[in-house]
Design a protein around this motif. Structure first.
Motif, PDB file in Angstrom:
ATOM      1  N   VAL A  27       0.594  -1.361  -0.278  1.00 24.89           N
ATOM      2  CA  VAL A  27       0.026  -0.022  -0.340  1.00 24.89           C
ATOM      3  C   VAL A  27       0.772   1.148   0.321  1.00 24.89           C
ATOM      4  CG1 VAL A  27      -1.682   1.060   0.871  1.00 24.89           C
ATOM      5  CG2 VAL A  27      -2.486  -1.144   1.035  1.00 24.89           C
ATOM      6  N   ALA A  28       2.136   1.443   0.802  1.00 26.00           N
ATOM      7  CA  ALA A  28       2.750   2.665   0.802  1.00 26.00           C
ATOM      8  C   ALA A  28       3.539   2.887  -0.496  1.00 26.00           C
ATOM      9  CB  ALA A  28       3.941   2.016   2.207  1.00 26.00           C
ATOM     10  N   GLY A  29       3.687   1.715  -0.962  1.00 26.96           N
ATOM     11  CA  GLY A  29       4.689   1.544  -2.456  1.00 26.96           C
ATOM     12  C   GLY A  29       3.640   2.296  -3.166  1.00 26.96           C
ATOM     13  N   ARG A  30       2.046   2.201  -3.281  1.00 26.79           N
ATOM     14  CA  ARG A  30       1.421   2.801  -3.811  1.00 26.79           C
ATOM     15  C   ARG A  30       1.182   3.939  -3.989  1.00 26.79           C
ATOM     16  NH1 ARG A  30      -4.273   0.821  -7.092  1.00 26.79           N
ATOM     17  NH2 ARG A  30      -4.878   2.797  -7.655  1.00 26.79           N
ATOM     18  N   ALA A  31       1.452   4.193  -3.025  1.00 22.88           N
ATOM     19  CA  ALA A  31       0.584   5.418  -2.442  1.00 22.88           C
ATOM     20  C   ALA A  31       1.586   6.582  -3.067  1.00 22.88           C
ATOM     21  CB  ALA A  31       0.525   5.837  -1.323  1.00 22.88           C
ATOM     22  N   ALA A  32       3.687   6.104  -2.818  1.00 23.31           N
ATOM     23  CA  ALA A  32       4.398   6.928  -3.243  1.00 23.31           C
ATOM     24  C   ALA A  32       4.250   6.917  -4.261  1.00 23.31           C
ATOM     25  CB  ALA A  32       6.401   5.894  -2.816  1.00 23.31           C
ATOM     26  N   ILE A  33       3.935   5.987  -5.477  1.00 23.63           N
ATOM     27  CA  ILE A  33       4.051   5.941  -6.917  1.00 23.63           C
ATOM     28  C   ILE A  33       3.005   7.642  -7.337  1.00 23.63           C
ATOM     29  CG2 ILE A  33       3.210   5.300  -9.236  1.00 23.63           C
ATOM     30  CD1 ILE A  33       4.536   2.760  -7.696  1.00 23.63           C
ATOM     31  N   GLU A  34       1.740   7.087  -6.285  1.00 21.40           N
ATOM     32  CA  GLU A  34       0.613   8.183  -6.759  1.00 21.40           C
ATOM     33  C   GLU A  34       0.975   9.686  -7.069  1.00 21.40           C
ATOM     34  OE1 GLU A  34      -3.036   5.377  -5.631  1.00 21.40           O
ATOM     35  OE2 GLU A  34      -2.618   6.456  -4.758  1.00 21.40           O
ATOM     36  N   GLN A  35       2.255   9.787  -5.568  1.00 22.21           N
ATOM     37  CA  GLN A  35       2.739  10.881  -5.216  1.00 22.21           C
ATOM     38  C   GLN A  35       3.805  12.041  -6.160  1.00 22.21           C
ATOM     39  OE1 GLN A  35       3.184  11.353  -0.795  1.00 22.21           O
ATOM     40  NE2 GLN A  35       1.980   9.651  -1.028  1.00 22.21           N
ATOM     41  N   ALA A  36       4.054  11.075  -7.087  1.00 21.21           N
ATOM     42  CA  ALA A  36       5.633  11.026  -7.626  1.00 21.21           C
ATOM     43  C   ALA A  36       5.112  12.392  -8.301  1.00 21.21           C
ATOM     44  CB  ALA A  36       6.542   9.639  -7.849  1.00 21.21           C
ATOM     45  N   ASP A  37       6.680  13.052  -8.535  1.00 19.05           N
ATOM     46  CA  ASP A  37       6.757  14.094  -9.710  1.00 19.05           C
ATOM     47  C   ASP A  37       7.425  12.887 -10.730  1.00 19.05           C
ATOM     48  OD1 ASP A  37       5.201  16.092  -8.421  1.00 19.05           O
ATOM     49  OD2 ASP A  37       6.950  16.631  -7.463  1.00 19.05           O
ATOM     50  N   VAL A  38       8.664  12.205 -10.670  1.00 17.45           N
ATOM     51  CA  VAL A  38       8.805  12.051 -11.429  1.00 17.45           C
ATOM     52  C   VAL A  38       9.764  10.230 -10.959  1.00 17.45           C
ATOM     53  CG1 VAL A  38      11.410  13.119 -10.643  1.00 17.45           C
ATOM     54  CG2 VAL A  38      11.495  11.971 -12.402  1.00 17.45           C
ATOM     55  N   LEU A  39       9.631   9.766 -11.542  1.00 20.11           N
ATOM     56  CA  LEU A  39       9.867   7.941 -11.345  1.00 20.11           C
ATOM     57  C   LEU A  39      11.336   7.169 -12.279  1.00 20.11           C
ATOM     58  CD1 LEU A  39       6.287   8.168 -11.373  1.00 20.11           C
ATOM     59  CD2 LEU A  39       6.781   6.845 -10.654  1.00 20.11           C
ATOM     60  N   LEU A  40      11.689   6.797 -11.664  1.00 18.79           N
ATOM     61  CA  LEU A  40      13.063   6.370 -11.895  1.00 18.79           C
ATOM     62  C   LEU A  40      13.236   4.174 -12.235  1.00 18.79           C
ATOM     63  CD1 LEU A  40      14.362   9.215 -11.793  1.00 18.79           C
ATOM     64  CD2 LEU A  40      16.082   8.060 -11.231  1.00 18.79           C
ATOM     65  N   VAL A  41      12.785   3.876 -13.102  1.00 16.82           N
ATOM     66  CA  VAL A  41      11.701   3.119 -13.145  1.00 16.82           C
ATOM     67  C   VAL A  41      12.817   1.758 -13.802  1.00 16.82           C
ATOM     68  CG1 VAL A  41       9.914   1.041 -14.050  1.00 16.82           C
ATOM     69  CG2 VAL A  41       9.578   3.628 -13.349  1.00 16.82           C
ATOM     70  N   ASP A  42      12.743   0.254 -12.857  1.00 20.39           N
ATOM     71  CA  ASP A  42      14.432  -0.255 -14.245  1.00 20.39           C
ATOM     72  C   ASP A  42      13.047  -1.220 -14.286  1.00 20.39           C
ATOM     73  OD1 ASP A  42      13.656  -2.656 -12.853  1.00 20.39           O
ATOM     74  OD2 ASP A  42      15.146  -1.456 -10.669  1.00 20.39           O
ATOM     75  N   HIS A  43      13.713  -2.522 -15.566  1.00 17.98           N
ATOM     76  CA  HIS A  43      13.079  -3.747 -16.742  1.00 17.98           C
ATOM     77  C   HIS A  43      12.690  -4.509 -15.452  1.00 17.98           C
ATOM     78  CE1 HIS A  43      16.559  -5.546 -15.772  1.00 17.98           C
ATOM     79  NE2 HIS A  43      16.016  -7.074 -16.306  1.00 17.98           N
ATOM     80  N   LEU A  44      12.509  -4.652 -14.176  1.00 12.41           N
ATOM     81  CA  LEU A  44      12.083  -5.575 -13.596  1.00 12.41           C
ATOM     82  C   LEU A  44      10.965  -5.324 -12.881  1.00 12.41           C
ATOM     83  CD1 LEU A  44      15.016  -7.537 -12.927  1.00 12.41           C
ATOM     84  CD2 LEU A  44      13.227  -8.030 -14.421  1.00 12.41           C
ATOM     85  N   ALA A  45      10.515  -3.475 -12.601  1.00  9.70           N
ATOM     86  CA  ALA A  45      10.040  -3.201 -12.078  1.00  9.70           C
ATOM     87  C   ALA A  45       8.334  -3.196 -12.610  1.00  9.70           C
ATOM     88  CB  ALA A  45       9.782  -1.753 -12.400  1.00  9.70           C
ATOM     89  N   PRO A  46       6.793  -3.731 -11.337  1.00 10.52           N
ATOM     90  CA  PRO A  46       5.875  -4.134 -12.248  1.00 10.52           C
ATOM     91  C   PRO A  46       5.380  -2.844 -13.368  1.00 10.52           C
ATOM     92  CG  PRO A  46       5.700  -3.301 -10.033  1.00 10.52           C
ATOM     93  CD  PRO A  46       6.974  -3.435  -9.904  1.00 10.52           C
ATOM     94  N   SER A  47       5.145  -3.263 -14.624  1.00 14.14           N
ATOM     95  CA  SER A  47       4.602  -2.129 -15.239  1.00 14.14           C
ATOM     96  C   SER A  47       2.994  -1.583 -14.770  1.00 14.14           C
ATOM     97  CB  SER A  47       4.284  -2.694 -16.470  1.00 14.14           C
ATOM     98  OG  SER A  47       4.106  -3.720 -17.150  1.00 14.14           O
ATOM     99  N   GLY A  48       2.397  -2.997 -14.531  1.00  9.39           N
ATOM    100  CA  GLY A  48       1.187  -1.983 -14.443  1.00  9.39           C
ATOM    101  C   GLY A  48       1.092  -1.199 -12.840  1.00  9.39           C
ATOM    102  N   ALA A  49       2.429  -0.741 -12.671  1.00 14.28           N
ATOM    103  CA  ALA A  49       2.216   0.109 -11.309  1.00 14.28           C
ATOM    104  C   ALA A  49       2.341   1.454 -11.712  1.00 14.28           C
ATOM    105  CB  ALA A  49       2.917  -0.354  -9.822  1.00 14.28           C
ATOM    106  N   LEU A  50       2.462   1.509 -13.217  1.00 17.51           N
ATOM    107  CA  LEU A  50       2.767   2.934 -13.211  1.00 17.51           C
ATOM    108  C   LEU A  50       1.660   3.126 -13.904  1.00 17.51           C
ATOM    109  CD1 LEU A  50       5.898   2.805 -15.973  1.00 17.51           C
ATOM    110  CD2 LEU A  50       5.708   3.276 -13.999  1.00 17.51           C
ATOM    111  N   ALA A  51       0.287   2.878 -13.900  1.00 18.24           N
ATOM    112  CA  ALA A  51      -0.905   3.392 -13.867  1.00 18.24           C
ATOM    113  C   ALA A  51      -1.333   4.284 -12.720  1.00 18.24           C
ATOM    114  CB  ALA A  51      -1.968   2.121 -14.620  1.00 18.24           C
ATOM    115  N   TRP A  52      -0.692   3.932 -11.808  1.00 17.71           N
ATOM    116  CA  TRP A  52      -0.728   5.202 -10.410  1.00 17.71           C
ATOM    117  C   TRP A  52      -0.368   6.015 -10.767  1.00 17.71           C
ATOM    118  CZ3 TRP A  52       0.242   0.028  -7.448  1.00 17.71           C
ATOM    119  CH2 TRP A  52       0.166  -1.312  -7.682  1.00 17.71           C
TER     120      TRP A  52
END
Length: 261
Positions: A27-52
């Motif tokens: 839950v905390a991970g999703r909340a952080a993504i929702e607040q982010a101004d910029v995300l640095l993402v690697d290829h193993l990160a869940p792509s579906g999470a970027l929808a948040w």
């Protein structure tokens, strides 16, 4: 610390993305993504999470792909600091857990040296989650009481390999190998040399947490051949618990399932 507290401008949050299915994130991970101004993402990160992420959030791919796109760790550290110093809320989204072969501490130290505050939001490590998604418990009462997690990104005879394979064999634990697909044959051979029986069960779980997840199971002396054609990411489990991946391999002896006291 309140993991759900709002991210402050100029802060970096290291978010563990779990094994690949966005639904397995915290839950905390999703909340952080929702607040982010910029995300640095690697290829193993869940792509579906970027929808948040918000519509105005900037997503930067900083993957380290073998024989493919590669962003150096030094450059990743620079980007984290640059964006945070610009007053942006930065999320570094990784697969698994940031502190399990994820170089998370390197990024925390780089931010600390630059005076950038960081927050660590743990993720479910693939070392445990991927076997579980294939029905493999890394421990099981009466069978094995511990597990060892190793990196297989270099073969056992490489000078940079700091692993004591003899000690691993002697530990009596389940062995979980991350990043070991390319070196699986050499790893299996080394374990055999140090006395692990050839008929020890083993399983390779590829693309864990994704719809096309695949499991290959065999004895230790045949697991590399059984895994032919498997591409990363994959997790290998070696030990009696790997029998659970394919129950028809052989039943456990009833005595193994009795509670130990």
């Amino acid at each position: 610390m309140n993991s759900l507290a709002p991210l402050a401008p100029g802060c970096v949050a290291l978010v563990g993305g779990g094994p690949g299915d966005a639904g397995l994130m915290t839950v905390a991970g999703r909340a952080a993504i929702e607040q982010a101004d910029v995300l640095l993402v690697d290829h193993l990160a869940p792509s579906g999470a970027l929808a948040w992420a918000g519509s105005a959030a900037e997503v930067i791919d900083v993957s380290k792909l073998p024989r493919g796109a590669f962003t150096s760790q030094e450059r990743i550290n620079e980007l984290l600091v640059e964006h945070a110093r610009g007053g942006r809320r930065v999320v570094r989204l990784k697969g698994g857990d940031s502190f399990v072969f994820g170089r998370g501490m390197e990024e925390v130290l780089a931010c600390a040296e630059a005076g950038v505050p960081t927050r660590v939001i743990p993720g479910v490590t693939s070392a445990v989650a991927v076997p579980a998604l294939a029905g493999i418990p890394v421990t099981h009462r009466g069978v094995v009481h511990g597990f060892s997690v190793i990196s297989g990104h270099v073969p056992p005879d490489d000078p940079t390999c700091g692993l004591d394979y003899g000690a691993l064999v002697g530990s009596g634990t389940s062995l979980v190998v991350l990043m070991g697909v390319a070196n699986l044959s050499a790893i299996a051979d080394e374990l055999l040399v140090h006395g692990l029986p050839a008929d020890t069960p083993a399983a390779v779980v590829a693309r864990g947490g994704h719809p096309d997840q695949e499991v290959r199971a065999a004895s230790l002396d045949r697991i590399a051949a059984a895994a032919t054609g498997i591409e990363p990411p994959a997790v290998t489990v070696i030990g009696e618990v790997a029998r659970f991946a394919v129950p028809t391999l052989a039943p456990f002896h009833p005595a193994l399932l009795e509670e130990t006291r």
